[in-house]
Write an enzyme that holds these catalytic residues in place. Structure first.
Site, PDB file in Angstrom:
ATOM      1  N   GLU A  72       0.837  -1.213   0.000  1.00 23.46           N
ATOM      2  CA  GLU A  72       0.000   0.000   0.000  1.00 23.46           C
ATOM      3  C   GLU A  72       0.866   1.255   0.000  1.00 23.46           C
ATOM      4  O   GLU A  72       0.585   2.206  -0.702  1.00 23.46           O
ATOM      5  CB  GLU A  72      -0.932  -0.018   1.223  1.00 23.46           C
ATOM      6  N   ARG A 103      -7.937   2.945  14.051  1.00 24.56           N
ATOM      7  CA  ARG A 103      -8.817   1.791  13.813  1.00 24.56           C
ATOM      8  C   ARG A 103      -8.783   0.843  15.018  1.00 24.56           C
ATOM      9  O   ARG A 103      -9.797   0.261  15.380  1.00 24.56           O
ATOM     10  CB  ARG A 103      -8.439   1.061  12.526  1.00 24.56           C
ATOM     11  N   GLU A 126     -11.056  -7.777   4.920  1.00 24.85           N
ATOM     12  CA  GLU A 126     -10.389  -7.784   6.222  1.00 24.85           C
ATOM     13  C   GLU A 126     -11.188  -8.418   7.356  1.00 24.85           C
ATOM     14  O   GLU A 126     -10.616  -9.065   8.236  1.00 24.85           O
ATOM     15  CB  GLU A 126     -10.040  -6.343   6.616  1.00 24.85           C
TER      16      GLU A 126
END
Ligand SMILES: Cc1cc2nc3c(=O)[nH]c(=O)nc-3n(C[C@H](O)[C@H](O)[C@H](O)COP(=O)(O)OP(=O)(O)OC[C@H]3O[C@@H](n4cnc5c(N)ncnc54)[C@H](O)[C@@H]3O)c2cc1C
Ligand code: FES
Ligand code: FES
Length: 1333
Positions: free
Chosen positions: A803, A881, A1262
């Protein structure tokens, strides 16, 4: 001596190589010289199987043609004279006809990113060549040397099960409790158990296989002659007779013998060793012979382990049992010894002479007193393998001129017993932590010890025998007293220093005792004389299972999903299990990955130069030695950067370090040469001197030194003080969760091609992030972004690792291309990739939870710390998160979570599937399990009691709408038959003292959206050509997750045309600009909507023509539109509405919606070794109305198995200096075929449309990963049962179990009399081998 021609065959074609270089591997030759790129490079060390090919040759001993799989990455081409090689391209192709193996893996959804697929195909193909109707066990064994990071293995096994004699579907006719057909009953809607149709498969017809080249067959009787091959640095002599070999050894005592090259190959590649003269003895008859003598079986030293195994299996079948104790022990070691690819070439002699301290064979050979025949010119002697044979680390008694001729493995005698034990991190294909061989011989007719040998690997720098302890037992009887004495003796005799290499000191010491205890029990059991004999110990029946060897059970799997409505048109593929669109090409090796792009004529190779210090000033860089390497072009450093050397998401990184390095692996420069081999040599020639500075390695170091990025993050709700005051009980503790390496099978790769005009450059990159790749390169070169085109066809896995971190390679390669004006390529070696690119953040949590006697949670406080490494990268979003998921699925009225990002001198950690969510949720489930234990309530009851309800607000004040979790929970309880299972577990635990089972059911709730809200955007471009074919492009990249397949399905439904008319070629910055990374599980949601919108635009433009010709075809309307000059190209754009959360006010929506799932898992642990077996997992997952159930189930299973790795297997080890010890598959263990639950069942929740995403689907990439925590907590449950049987234990006692729950942690937590004998402690100033970072 002039060099000979090397002659071999590849896929039936003759290859004559006049300049065979002994340093060239078959893999490099296939890929670069022959252009056969189907065979992949995943590790270069025999540990992943991506490079598997089949070799065939005439075997003079067996007098037949033999076929065997090998790792092309370890096979020197020089070893292939007169051998036939078959690669994945040689067995079938989409252009002609796929081979049934290729077809079945593709159609059974066994190929996601596809990078492992050719290797798996070739392992299966080789098995079928030898055994057209294999058993399921043979199929599983064939894959011991293959890894896949995407699929979770189940679909591969299920697809190949159709070849098995015992593996076919029972068709619902048999009394099979796991029958897939049985699962359909009692469901209101149709659930389909079938993701593919075996009846559509082509049959296997062994008579159609390519034949062994007749030319080679003709040569079988021709006399072998000595051959010589000479390369740039190494000469290879193939000796054809023993005399020649001994003469050569006498003339060149320094020459290295090479047989399988599984040891020497690795030393050359990874330890940079050079052996200028290699002698290969593989052809010499005496070294390949097998002789059955009066005292045992004698094997020539070059016999491959696979043939040793076969000979011993036959002997065990044909000889009296008492004679084969040693053989069975050797076989037990070989069972868990590497994969087929290694065993079919690695020699028994190589294993002995290599003298590895963790050799699996040497302890058994030593315990059994095996005999070795050593010869040199004019001498011959026979010695026993005993403690004198290995005088020092990697040394043997062999003199320089001597070679090992043969090994005699003895028959055992009456009254003699021998066992072998091995404990590794992973059962399959792993090197031992401790390995052992033990033998006892009793005086005839008694249980009085006449001889006792207790030998170990992994307890010193060589294989050792516990002589002191074993000698003391002579003339003693086999009973409890002897056991106690041996254990006390071993604990004293086998000491390991607290800083011993390999670490795990207490575990390793305990294993030596545990193994002996197992041996003691096994011998008791074999003696089996019961109560009458006082001199013999008694076997407690609850101890009996401790002696059982690990058994593989046949896998049982089901996957259930809702079928599409009966009235859905047949051509509408949405909701159907369409195989990944590239799966056939992936299975045939035709799919093109970055490094498969053919080389440009003037192409150069780049290799990065990285720091060897964690924190230091760079004093000097000397490239003079590098410049001497042939093919050297240039060295690159920050001075070469024409634009800005500052880079990274937050501009806190540099392309190349300038004056200071901040981690081991920090990129300082790069060398550019003509070939990758020269680049590796040139890189070794670059000498850097440093002035070391104090380094911060661990989270604890960072806390102590106040070394953080940014300020504390916090979410707070309710009144914590009041909550804790109200609580009946408060528990506090700490949990550490280790990091995780992505281990995508395809390492980072970039090819940069300068275009020569106006700064234009084209980059082919394996990246999830085309936009940042483009902008970082443009900034570094100082050109506008419009000059840089980034193209991604597919990746061999990403999982977040590509990423942002892919840019460290692509930016450097772009600079090299700019400076040299030539195309430049770099594909990182596995060890470089693991060293440089970071992984999942390790987390440390300190928690305090307040709860009522009923188990109701009233207050929670958790301080989270993550090890972010040397740059910030995505660490803040990851911590956010984690905080958003600290509740997992539970309503906690008073809560505070804080997060700090520790700035350390480790390589920057980064995104990894789940992105902080799994860490946050594991902590939640950890304290939840402690609440249940403390309250003395069943854990599932406490979990259910605290679970959110529809309409509840989370701790960040987002309302839960469409909350399907309770449905998933109830269905999972029912499907897994939880209560019945619990009763059975308890019964098992009562009946077995040293084996325990554990059970756990765990929910998950996962927020979908990038939490940086502007990233929730996507674009698409649809071109319709005049023949009606559609070229679709969108912003997402394909890394195996099936995104392109789903997007084609979406476009097909939107345009109402078959999927076959739609094609996605690649992702590129010049088609869809400014794309968000393919991440956060949201790519199908975002790009799907963008694709839909673009399609709607096309449809609107076609509408008038449809009206004109209502009965016309798609092609008619397209032609009409074209001839009326209507544009047939459209873009689509989408952004997720109403997102935006503020940490200041704890308000606003961070997520568009949530995905839910529940898993129930059962495990069995071996309390003596810490080994565990995953018995059962049932998952119920809400994926909305699935766009493609095969892909979604693939994501569920693949994510789950990756989570299983995270929580139970994968452990990164860093030295106190911050150097990563675990840099490849030999030391870092991801799950393998044998790691998955024996019973693995996945159900997609039915009737759960999600109105927030395209065609009512849900994100799936995920969320399922965390469900593997059910295995972690089932292990904890089993350990609890083990501890509960100790007299001094109260059932409410808590104990710490950090993640991952490795054998070491499990064993150490099952405290007992053996662990207490081995407490080592940590001395002051002792530097342990590895640190908890
Ligand atoms: C992926 C992988 C997994 C592995 N797993 C295991 C495992 O589970 N357990 C384990 O114990 N090992 C394991 N190994 C190690 C490996 O199996 C052994 O090293 C192997 O048996 C060596 O045999 P070889 O023929 O390949 O040796 P080579 O690499 O060809 O040679 C090894 C050494 O032996 C010397 N040698 C070989 N034959 C003779 C001879 N006749 N006389 C004198 N010297 C000789 C060579 O000169 C060299 O120094 C693994 C290796 C790999 C790559
Ligand atoms: S590349 Fe050969 S085994 Fe991994
Ligand atoms: S499909 Fe196996 S590694 Fe990706």
């Amino acid at each position: 001596m002039t060099a000979d021609e090397l002659v071999f065959f590849v896929n039936g074609k003759k290859v004559v190589e006049k300049n065979a270089d002994p340093e060239t591997t078959l893999l490099a030759y296939l890929r670069r010289k022959l252009g056969l790129s189907g065979t992949k490079l995943g590790c270069g060390e025999g540990g992943c199987g991506a490079c598997t090919v089949m070799l065939s040759k005439y075997d003079h001993l067996q007098k037949k043609i033999v076929h065997f799989s090998v790792n092309a990455c370890l096979a020197p081409i020089c070893s292939l004279h007169h051998v036939a090689v078959t690669t994945v391209e040689g067995i079938g192709s989409t252009k002609t006809r796929l081979h049934p193996v290729q077809e079945r893996i593709a159609k059974s959804h066994g190929s996601q990113c596809g990078f492992c697929t050719p290797g798996i195909v070739m392992s299966m193909y080789t098995l079928l060549r030898n055994q057209p109707e294999p058993t399921m066990e043979e199929i599983e064994d064939a894959f011991q040397g293959n890894l896949c990071r995407c699929t979770g293995y189940r679909p591969i096994l299920q697809g190949f099960r159709t070849f098995a004699r015992d593996g076919g579907c029972c068709g619902g006719n048999e009394t099979n409790p796991n029958c897939c057909m049985n699962q359909k009953t009692n469901m209101a809607v149709t659930l389909s158990p079938s993701l593919f149709k075996p009846e559509d498969f082509m049959p296997l017809d062994p008579s159609q296989e390519p034949i062994f080249p007749p030319e080679l067959l003709r040569l079988k009787d021709a006399p072998q002659k000595q051959l010589c091959f000479e390369g740039e640095r190494v000469k290879w002599i193939q000796a054809s007779t023993l005399k020649e070999l001994l003469d050569l050894k006498a003339q060149h005592p320094d020459a290295k013998l090479v047989v399988g090259n599984t040891e020497i190959g690795i030393e050359m590649k990874f330890k940079n060793k050079l052996f200028p003269l290699i002698i290969c003895p593989a052809w010499i008859p005496e070294l390949n012979s097998v002789e059955h003598g009066p005292e045992g079986i004698s094997f020539g030293a070059a016999c491959p382990l696979s043939s040793v195994e076969k000979t011993l299996v036959d002997a065990v079948a044909n000889l009296p049992v008492y004679k084969t104790e040693v053989f069975r022990a050797v076989l037990e070691q070989l069972r868990w010894f590497a994969g087929k690819q290694v065993k079919s070439v690695a020699s028994i002699g190589g294993n002995i002479i290599n003298a590895s301290p963790i050799s699996d064979l040497n302890p058994v050979l030593m315990a059994s007193g095996a005999k070795l025949t050593l010869v040199s010119r004019g001498t011959k002697r026979t010695v026993r393998v005993d403690q004198t044979f290995f005088p020092a680390y990697r040394k043997t008694l062999l003199s320089q001129e001597e070679i090992l001729l043969s090994i005699e493995i003895p028959f055992s005698r009456e009254g003699e017993f021998l066992s072998a034990f091995k404990q590794a991190s992973r059962r399959e294909d792993d090197i031992a932590k401790v390995t052992s061989g033990m033998r006892v011989l009793f005086n005839p007719g008694t249980t009085e010890v006449k001889e006792l040998a207790i030998c170990y690997g992994g307890m010193a720098d060589r294989t050792i025998s516990a002589l002191k302890t074993s000698r003391k037992q002579l003339s003693k009887f086999w009973n409890e007293e002897l056991l106690q004495d041996v254990c006390a003796g071993l604990a004293e005799e086998l000491h390991l220093a607290p800083d011993a290499p390999g670490g795990m000191v207490e575990f390793r010491r305990t294993l030596t005792l545990s193994f002996f205890f197992k041996f003691y029990l096994t011998v008791l059991q074999k003696l089996g004389r019961g109560d009458s004999d006082d001199s013999l110990g008694k076997l407690d029946p609850t101890f009996a299972s401790a002696t059982l060897l690990f058994q593989k059970d046949p896998p049982a799997n089901t996957q259930l999903f809702q079928e599409v409505p009966k009235d859905q048109p047949a051509e509408d593929m949405v909701g159907r299990p369409l195989p990944h669109l590239a799966s056939s090409m992936q299975a045939s090796g035709e799919a093109v990955y970055c490094d498969d792009i053919p080389r440009y004529e003037n192409e150069l190779s780049l290799r990065l130069i990285t720091s060897t210090k964690a924190h230091a000033k760079i004093k000097s860089i000397d490239t003079s030695e590098a410049q001497k390497v042939p093919g050297f072009v240039c060295f690159l450093s920050a001075d070469d950067v024409p634009g800005s050397n500052v880079t990274g998401l937050l501009n806190d990184e540099t392309v190349f370090a300038t004056d200071k390095v901040t981690c081991i692996g920090h990129i300082i420069g790069a060398v550019v040469t003509d070939t990758p081999e020269h680049a590796q040599r040139a890189a070794q020639g670059v000498k850097i001197t440093y002035e070391e500075l104090p380094a911060i390695i661990t989270i604890e170091d960072a806390i102590k030194n106040n070394s953080f990025y940014g300020s504390e993050l916090k979410i707070e709700k309710g009144d914590l003080k009041k909550g804790f005051a109200e609580a009946d009980n408060v528990v506090s503790g700490e949990l550490y969760i280790g990091g995780q390496e992505h281990f995508y099978l395809e390492t980072q790769c970039t090819i940069a091609v300068p275009k020569g005009e106006e700064g234009e450059m084209e980059l082919f990159v394996s990246t999830q992030n085309t936009m940042k790749t483009q902008s970082f390169v443009a900034k570094m070169l100082g050109v506008p972004e419009n000059r840089i085109v980034v193209r991604v066809k597919r990746m061999g896995g990403g999982f977040g690792g590509k990423e942002t971190r892919s840019t460290v390679v692509s930016t450097a390669v772009a600079l090299a291309a700019h400076k040299t004006g030539c195309p430049v390529r770099c594909m990182l070696d596995r060890d470089e990739d693991m060293l440089i690119t970071g992984g999942r953040h390790p987390f440390l949590a300190r928690y305090k939870v307040g709860f009522m006697k009923t188990g109701k949670i009233v207050a929670l406080e958790v301080d989270h710390y993550s090890n972010a490494g040397n740059t910030m990268d995505l660490s803040q979003s990851i911590m956010e998160r984690a905080l958003f998921h600290m509740d997992n699925s539970y309503k906690i009225p008073n809560i505070r979570g804080t997060g700090r990002l520790c700035k350390t001198n480790l390589p920057s950690n980064t995104a990894f599937r789940g992105f902080g969510g799994p860490q946050g949720m594991l902590i939640a489930e950890y304290w939840m399990s402690e609440v249940a234990v403390t309250c003395g309530l069943p854990a599932e009851e406490v979990r259910r009691k605290n679970m959110y309800k529809e309409g509840d607000l989370t701790h960040f004040n987002q309302k839960l709408e469409g909350f399907t979790l309770p449905r998933c929970w109830d269905e999972c309880l029912e499907r897994s038959q939880y209560q019945k299972r619990r009763e059975e577990v308890e019964k098992f635990n009562k009946e077995n003292y040293w084996k325990k089972r554990g059970l756990c059911i765990i929910p998950t709730k996962f927020g979908i959206s990038f939490t940086l809200s502007f990233l929730n955007q996507a674009g698409a471009l649809v071109h319709v050509y005049t023949d009606g074919s559609v070229l679709l492009t969108h912003g997402g990249t394909e890394m195996g997750q099936g995104l392109h397949t789903k997007m084609v399905q979406v476009a097909s439904r939107a345009l109402k045309i078959p999927t076959s008319k739609i094609y996605i070629s690649e992702t590129s910055t010049n088609t869809v600009p400014n794309t968000s990374p393919t991440a956060a599980s949201a790519s199908a949601d975002l790009n799907g909507q963008a694709v839909y919108k673009a399609c709607q635009t096309i449809l609107e433009r076609l509408e008038p023509f449809k009206k004109q010709k209502p009965n016309g075809s798609w092609e008619d309307w397209v032609t009409d539109a074209y001839t009326n000059a209507v544009s047939l190209s459209a873009t689509g754009f989408y952004k997720t509405p109403d997102l935006g959360y503020s940490f200041e006010t704890n308000s606003g929506k961070p997520f568009h919606y949530f995905s839910y799932g529940v898993a129930c898992s059962e495990v069995e642990i071996d309390c003596l070794t810490g080994d565990h077996k995953n018995l059962h997992t049932d998952i119920v997952m809400d994926v909305g109305s699935s766009l493609n159930p095969a892909i979604d189930i693939g994501q569920v299973e693949g994510g789950f198995v990756q989570g299983l790795g995270l929580f139970t297997l994968e452990e990164l080890h860093y030295s106190p200096e911050g150097s990563l010890h675990t840099r490849g598959p030999s030391t870092y263990k991801i799950p393998s075929f044998g790691s998955i639950p024996v019973e693995f069942r996945v159900t997609l929740l039915r009737d759960a449309p999600n109105k927030k995403a395209i065609y009512a689907s849900k994100a799936v990439g995920e969320p399922p990963l965390f469900l593997a925590a059910s295995i972690f907590f089932a292990i904890k449950d089993a350990i609890h049962a083990a501890r509960a049987q100790r007299a001094d234990y109260t059932t409410k006692q808590l104990f710490q179990l950090d993640s991952p729950a490795t054998p070491e942690k499990i064993r150490n937590a099952c405290v007992d009399e053996f662990t207490s004998l081995c407490i080592t402690g940590v001395q002051e100033n002792c530097k342990p081998w590895s640190l908890r970072v």
